[in-house]
Scaffold this motif. Structure first.
Motif, mmCIF file in Angstrom:
data_model
loop_
_atom_site.group_PDB
_atom_site.id
_atom_site.type_symbol
_atom_site.label_atom_id
_atom_site.label_comp_id
_atom_site.label_asym_id
_atom_site.label_seq_id
_atom_site.Cartn_x
_atom_site.Cartn_y
_atom_site.Cartn_z
ATOM 1 N N LYS A 143 -3.728 88.786 -27.468
ATOM 2 C CA LYS A 143 -3.890 89.935 -26.676
ATOM 3 C C LYS A 143 -4.752 89.652 -25.371
ATOM 4 N N VAL A 144 -5.336 88.341 -25.391
ATOM 5 C CA VAL A 144 -5.902 87.890 -24.399
ATOM 6 C C VAL A 144 -4.906 87.322 -23.344
ATOM 7 N N ALA A 145 -3.914 86.524 -24.007
ATOM 8 C CA ALA A 145 -2.754 86.128 -23.060
ATOM 9 C C ALA A 145 -2.009 87.303 -22.448
ATOM 10 N N LEU A 146 -1.621 88.306 -23.256
ATOM 11 C CA LEU A 146 -1.118 89.425 -22.641
ATOM 12 C C LEU A 146 -1.942 89.953 -21.384
ATOM 13 N N ALA A 147 -3.128 90.311 -21.746
ATOM 14 C CA ALA A 147 -4.020 90.865 -20.673
ATOM 15 C C ALA A 147 -3.794 90.058 -19.348
ATOM 16 N N ILE A 148 -3.994 88.718 -19.556
ATOM 17 C CA ILE A 148 -4.038 87.970 -18.333
ATOM 18 C C ILE A 148 -2.796 88.147 -17.571
ATOM 19 N N GLN A 149 -1.647 87.893 -18.419
ATOM 20 C CA GLN A 149 -0.429 88.132 -17.562
ATOM 21 C C GLN A 149 -0.115 89.475 -17.087
ATOM 22 N N ASN A 150 -0.609 90.420 -17.642
ATOM 23 C CA ASN A 150 -0.450 91.941 -16.990
ATOM 24 C C ASN A 150 -1.108 91.984 -15.721
ATOM 25 N N ASN A 151 -2.161 91.020 -15.593
ATOM 26 C CA ASN A 151 -2.935 91.379 -14.390
ATOM 27 C C ASN A 151 -2.471 90.116 -13.366
ATOM 28 N N LYS A 152 -1.381 89.715 -13.706
ATOM 29 C CA LYS A 152 -0.597 88.559 -12.664
ATOM 30 C C LYS A 152 -1.633 87.617 -11.936
ATOM 31 N N ILE A 153 -2.461 87.158 -12.885
ATOM 32 C CA ILE A 153 -3.145 86.055 -12.538
ATOM 33 C C ILE A 153 -2.446 84.797 -12.138
ATOM 34 N N ASP A 154 -2.750 84.246 -11.059
ATOM 35 C CA ASP A 154 -1.959 83.040 -10.356
ATOM 36 C C ASP A 154 -2.519 81.693 -10.806
ATOM 37 N N ARG A 155 -3.711 81.501 -11.314
ATOM 38 C CA ARG A 155 -4.083 80.288 -11.957
ATOM 39 C C ARG A 155 -5.006 80.647 -13.108
ATOM 40 N N ILE A 156 -4.984 79.954 -14.195
ATOM 41 C CA ILE A 156 -5.721 80.197 -15.257
ATOM 42 C C ILE A 156 -6.369 78.864 -15.777
ATOM 43 N N ILE A 157 -7.665 78.944 -15.685
ATOM 44 C CA ILE A 157 -8.565 77.880 -15.952
ATOM 45 C C ILE A 157 -9.330 78.110 -17.104
ATOM 46 N N VAL A 158 -8.978 77.520 -18.353
ATOM 47 C CA VAL A 158 -9.557 77.837 -19.616
ATOM 48 C C VAL A 158 -10.658 76.587 -20.015
ATOM 49 N N ILE A 159 -11.857 77.054 -20.657
ATOM 50 C CA ILE A 159 -12.771 75.993 -21.078
ATOM 51 C C ILE A 159 -13.117 76.304 -22.547
ATOM 52 N N GLY A 160 -12.863 75.093 -23.281
ATOM 53 C CA GLY A 160 -13.233 75.512 -24.737
ATOM 54 C C GLY A 160 -11.997 75.021 -25.581
ATOM 55 N N GLU A 161 -12.216 74.267 -26.553
ATOM 56 C CA GLU A 161 -11.113 73.960 -27.496
ATOM 57 C C GLU A 161 -10.409 74.857 -28.085
ATOM 58 N N THR A 162 -11.156 76.028 -28.484
ATOM 59 C CA THR A 162 -9.998 76.868 -29.084
ATOM 60 C C THR A 162 -9.331 77.621 -28.185
ATOM 61 N N ILE A 163 -9.903 78.146 -27.048
ATOM 62 C CA ILE A 163 -8.962 79.007 -26.373
ATOM 63 C C ILE A 163 -7.864 77.931 -25.639
ATOM 64 N N SER A 164 -8.205 76.715 -25.349
ATOM 65 C CA SER A 164 -7.346 75.692 -24.841
ATOM 66 C C SER A 164 -5.981 75.467 -25.769
ATOM 67 N N LYS A 165 -6.404 75.604 -27.185
ATOM 68 C CA LYS A 165 -5.418 75.429 -28.306
ATOM 69 C C LYS A 165 -4.466 76.483 -28.274
ATOM 70 N N TYR A 166 -5.142 78.048 -28.342
ATOM 71 C CA TYR A 166 -4.261 79.026 -28.393
ATOM 72 C C TYR A 166 -3.449 79.582 -27.334
ATOM 73 N N LEU A 167 -3.998 78.955 -25.972
ATOM 74 C CA LEU A 167 -3.170 79.491 -24.821
ATOM 75 C C LEU A 167 -2.350 78.280 -24.086
ATOM 76 N N LYS A 168 -2.236 77.318 -24.849
ATOM 77 C CA LYS A 168 -1.849 76.210 -24.456
ATOM 78 C C LYS A 168 -0.189 76.529 -23.818
ATOM 79 N N ASP A 169 0.391 77.447 -24.584
ATOM 80 C CA ASP A 169 1.829 77.569 -23.637
ATOM 81 C C ASP A 169 1.928 78.741 -22.654
#
Length: 812
Positions: free
Chosen positions: A374-400
């Motif tokens: 749901k997080v990935a979809l929300a970010i993509q829907n908002n057409k974010i140009d650059r996504i910087i994630v901080i944290g081991e969990t979010i880095s793992k689940y949004l790696k693609d």
């Protein structure tokens, strides 16, 4: 505030050690660093995860505090102060606040919810202040400690309280309710913040509703799930359900505003809110309904609501570095608030390019894979140009996810990421509190300062050229940048001087020269007051020492020999009458003997210092210094068969005795716009302007006093402005008490009473001005020369006293 300490001993269940009969509490403190701590303070020694205030009691006693609430008496403090010993000092603080709150009887608004508490509180304060004397929570003081501290702000003049209450686990709200004792409740929103402290959403709702158990009414957006847990009368509003007290229609959204049609009591009226985002509209509706319940006139409500403002907390739009815009949401990180923040980003974006900096998401009730989908979809829907994630969990689940850059921690981001890559974009910074994203905001936010020292680099160039015009084309020039460039800034001015091709820079100590070298300054740098222990560092950074004694010369020669250095440049200082540092005539033979046939050093220059070149009344003595310098220097030159640079003229010497320039002159205070005669000053431009702003304006009535020690007594009503600058910033206390003044809108405002550490108060009775208006502390008027005359000192002291905490701004 004030109350007898004896009245709370029983309330907090304390065992007393000491004498308490006549002590009146005027100040409650939990911070040992606070400047408010004094002999009228009752200090609560709280314990936290990473601190224990009991460790600072001995220091507090030395600072004049003598009454404490503790859970034990430290050995070092026994018999030295008065103590109330309790089992839990935080609980004692809460019980004391409950007692103090009960001393006052007036309506109080209690605000809770997952989001919007602080904004609604600040807006209600703004909207109701014309009708009430309001006491409210400072900033976001809504915790188990913050609420008690807020309540201690009540005094007998208040007739309305507005307090917010926040919780993170079960059993907390009933304690806050007993302290706040609200008569009107406002519920802003239920979300997922602090879900970890509760087993279910219903459990959290029930806990929050404890704030309202004694309220006469609860204001909230219509919500069946929440309302079933409220047992008090409600005042509800809705966009889609007309069964509540208020029904709202959105008429239009344009020009960053929202037009609403409010239906209430068989009547309708329109209103404009100066915001478009959903959260702001909902928060405004909480305020509108509260005002309606309090029977505020509809026209008055409409008039005030249109002047609402952005509260600088949580979701904030800020100007960032490199022409970026920051959206600051560094307080929470859950899916619901992420969606709201993304909406806010879209509505507030200043640039088309959008970047998000996001931490791990903390969300109860959803499987982790589904959550990040749901997080990935929300970010993509908002057409974010650059996504910087901080944290081991979010880095793992949004790696693609495309355009993703990941870091394991905030520290790693701060250490590795190139901030110059942020250019002309809108950046949403959203992270859980544990990730300390406020450090990222500090890194990316454009710095703003209320008090600044502005340095005009063009004026410096002008002044340099004026003194250059006084010397022959072949004469070298050394410029003094010691004492942080006479208080103006070392590196920036050194860089300008390097560009203007001066021959030498002069500093007082090796550390100053080392900093210039580290900053990339390549010019020869002479150190005028080197310590023997600094010679090694000076050689490492190619700094040239002034040698003024036999022992100093011997120490340097020994080091040069040890390092096998040849012809290292040194400067010999001769004492011709200043009697501060330098070789006197009796030491010249020994000096020559040490230097003869010595190839470890090279005598780069021989010089002396004039005592009174600024005062022509001492012209005879100055001429004597010239004669001595010529005699001493020629003896050295002849004996050693050398041709060093000679220099004796300082700023005033250049102007008054230019014929004695020898091979080099030294320019100091004149570069910074300060000469020693009217003729000299007419040719110089002001370099430094110390500016601040008006923090607050108030009317002080006859019979009152202003500042510490009641030094200024008011004889008739006057208008007074407080300026956020004081003696810790370099403003002499002697400049207070109407001896000195500042300029506001080109008008003099006399300083009233003593100058404080961080503030001063000025008379603006006859000046049309407002908070945030600019204040000139010194510049062209008053100039540092004017100030120095009044204070019976010299301009050097005024300039060099400006604290390093004052931001320097350089401009052309």
């Amino acid at each position: 505030m004030n109350f007898l300490i004896n009245t709370i001993v029983k309330e907090i269940g304390a065992q007393s050690f000491g004498v308490f009969d006549d002590f009146i509490v005027e100040n409650i403190s939990i911070d040992s660093r606070s400047m408010q701590n004094n002999s009228s303070t009752l200090f609560f020694a709280l314990r936290g995860q990473n601190h224990d205030a009991h460790n600072y009691i001995a220091q507090l006693i030395e600072n004049g505090v003598s009454f404490f609430v503790v859970d034990h008496i430290p050995d070092a403090a026994k018999g030295k102060a008065n103590f109330l010993v309790v089992e839990n000092t935080t609980l004692a603080l809460q019980k004391t606040a409950k007692y103090y709150r009960a001393l006052f009887c007036f309506p109080t608004i209690g605000i809770t919810g997952s989001n919007g508490k602080t904004i609604v509180k600040e807006w209600l304060n703004f909207l109701l202040s014309p009708d009430y004397s309001v006491v409210r929570s400072p900033r976001s003081y809504n915790s188990q400690v913050g609420v008690p501290l807020s309540v201690f702000g009540i005094n007998e003049n208040h007739d309305l309280g507005i307090f917010e209450a926040g919780i993170s686990s079960k059993g907390e709200m009933s304690k806050l309710e007993a302290i706040i004792q609200p008569t009107i409740g406002v519920f802003t929103h239920i979300g997922t913040a602090h879900d970890d402290g509760f087993d279910t959403l219903e459990e959290k709702i029930v806990e929050k509703m404890q704030l309202f158990k004694n309220c006469e009414v609860v204001v909230l957006q219509k919500n069946e799930v929440i309302e079933k847990y409220i047992h008090q009368p409600t005042f509800t509003w809705s966009f889609d359900d007309n069964s509540g007290a208020v029904f709202v229609e959105v008429l239009a959204q344009k020009n960053n505003s929202t037009s609403l049609l409010i239906h209430y009591n068989s009547n309708s009226f329109s209103i404009t809110i100066p915001f478009q985002d959903t959260i702001a509209v909902e928060n405004a509706m909480s305020c509108i309904c509260t005002l309606l319940y309090l029977a505020i006139d509809e026209n008055t409500i409409a008039d005030r609501i249109q002047n609402l403002y952005e509260v600088e907390i949580r979701l904030q739009a800020k100007k960032g570095i490199n022409d970026c815009m920051l959206i600051d949401d560094t307080y929470s990180s859950d899916y619901q608030s992420l969606k709201m923040a993304l909406d806010f980003l879209e509505q507030q974006k200043f640039y088309q390019k959008k970047t998000i900096i996001l931490s791990d998401i903390f969300q109860g009730g959803l499987p982790i894979e589904k959550l990040y989908q749901k997080v990935a979809l929300a970010i993509q829907n908002n057409k974010i140009d650059r996504i910087i994630v901080i944290g081991e969990t979010i880095s793992k689940y949004l790696k693609d996810v495309s355009n993703l850059i990941s870091f394991a921690s905030t520290a790693e981001f701060l250490n590795r990421f190139n901030t110059e890559s942020f250019q002309n974009e809108t950046i949403l910074i959203k992270g859980a509190r544990s990730f300390n994203f406020d450090e990222i905001v500090v890194l990316l936010e454009e710095k703003k300062h209320e008090t600044v020292l502005e340095i005009n680099l063009d004026a410096i160039s002008n002044n340099l050229n004026f003194y250059k015009s006084k010397i022959k084309p072949g004469t070298k020039i050394m410029v003094m940048v010691k004492a942080f460039g006479y208080g103006n800034g070392g590196y920036e001015i050194a860089k300008l001087l390097e560009h203007n091709k001066v021959d030498y820079l002069g500093v007082a100590f090796a550390d100053e020269g080392i900093e210039l070298r580290k900053a990339g300054i390549k010019l020869p740098i002479m150190v005028l007051n080197p310590e023997n222990g600094s010679f090694n560092a000076m050689i490492a950074y190619d700094l040239e020492p002034e040698i003024y004694s036999i022992t100093g010369l011997q120490a340097f020669l020994k080091l040069a020999q040890k390092k096998n250095i040849a012809s290292y440049p040194i400067h010999l200082k001769l004492d011709t009458g200043m009697h501060r540092l330098g070789f006197e005539s009796e030491a010249l033979d020994e000096l020559i003997s040490l230097l003869k046939n010595n190839n470890f050093v090279q005598i780069k220059s021989v010089f002396s210092h004039l005592s009174a070149s600024d005062d022509v009344a001492f012209a005879t003595f100055t001429e004597l210094q010239f004669e001595r310098f010529r005699t001493y220097s020629e003896k050295i030159i002849t004996a050693l068969d050398i041709q060093p640079i000679r220099h004796i003229l300082n700023t005033s010497g250049i102007f008054n005795y230019s014929e004695m320039q020898f091979e080099m002159v030294r320019l100091g205070i004149g570069l910074y716009g300060v000469g020693n005669s009217e003729i000299e000053n007419k040719n110089l431009q002001n370099v430094s302007t110390l500016k601040s702003v008006i923090s607050q304006i108030r009317i002080v009535n006859e019979g009152e006093s202003i500042g510490y020690g009641r030094k200024h007594r008011v004889e008739k009503p006057i208008k007074v402005a407080t300026i956020p600058i004081g003696y810790a910033d370099g403003i002499r206390r002697a400049w207070g008490n109407e001896k000195g003044y500042v300029m506001i809108h080109n008008q003099k405002a006399n300083i009233l009473g003593n100058v404080c550490m961080d503030m001063m108060m000025v008379d603006i009775t006859n000046i049309d001005c407002n908070p945030s208006d600019e204040v000139i502390v010194f510049g062209k008027n008053p100039s540092v020369i004017d100030m120095a005359k009044q204070l019976e000192t010299i301009p050097y002291e005024i300039l060099t006293s400006v604290s390093q905490r004052v931001k320097r701004v350089f401009y052309r």
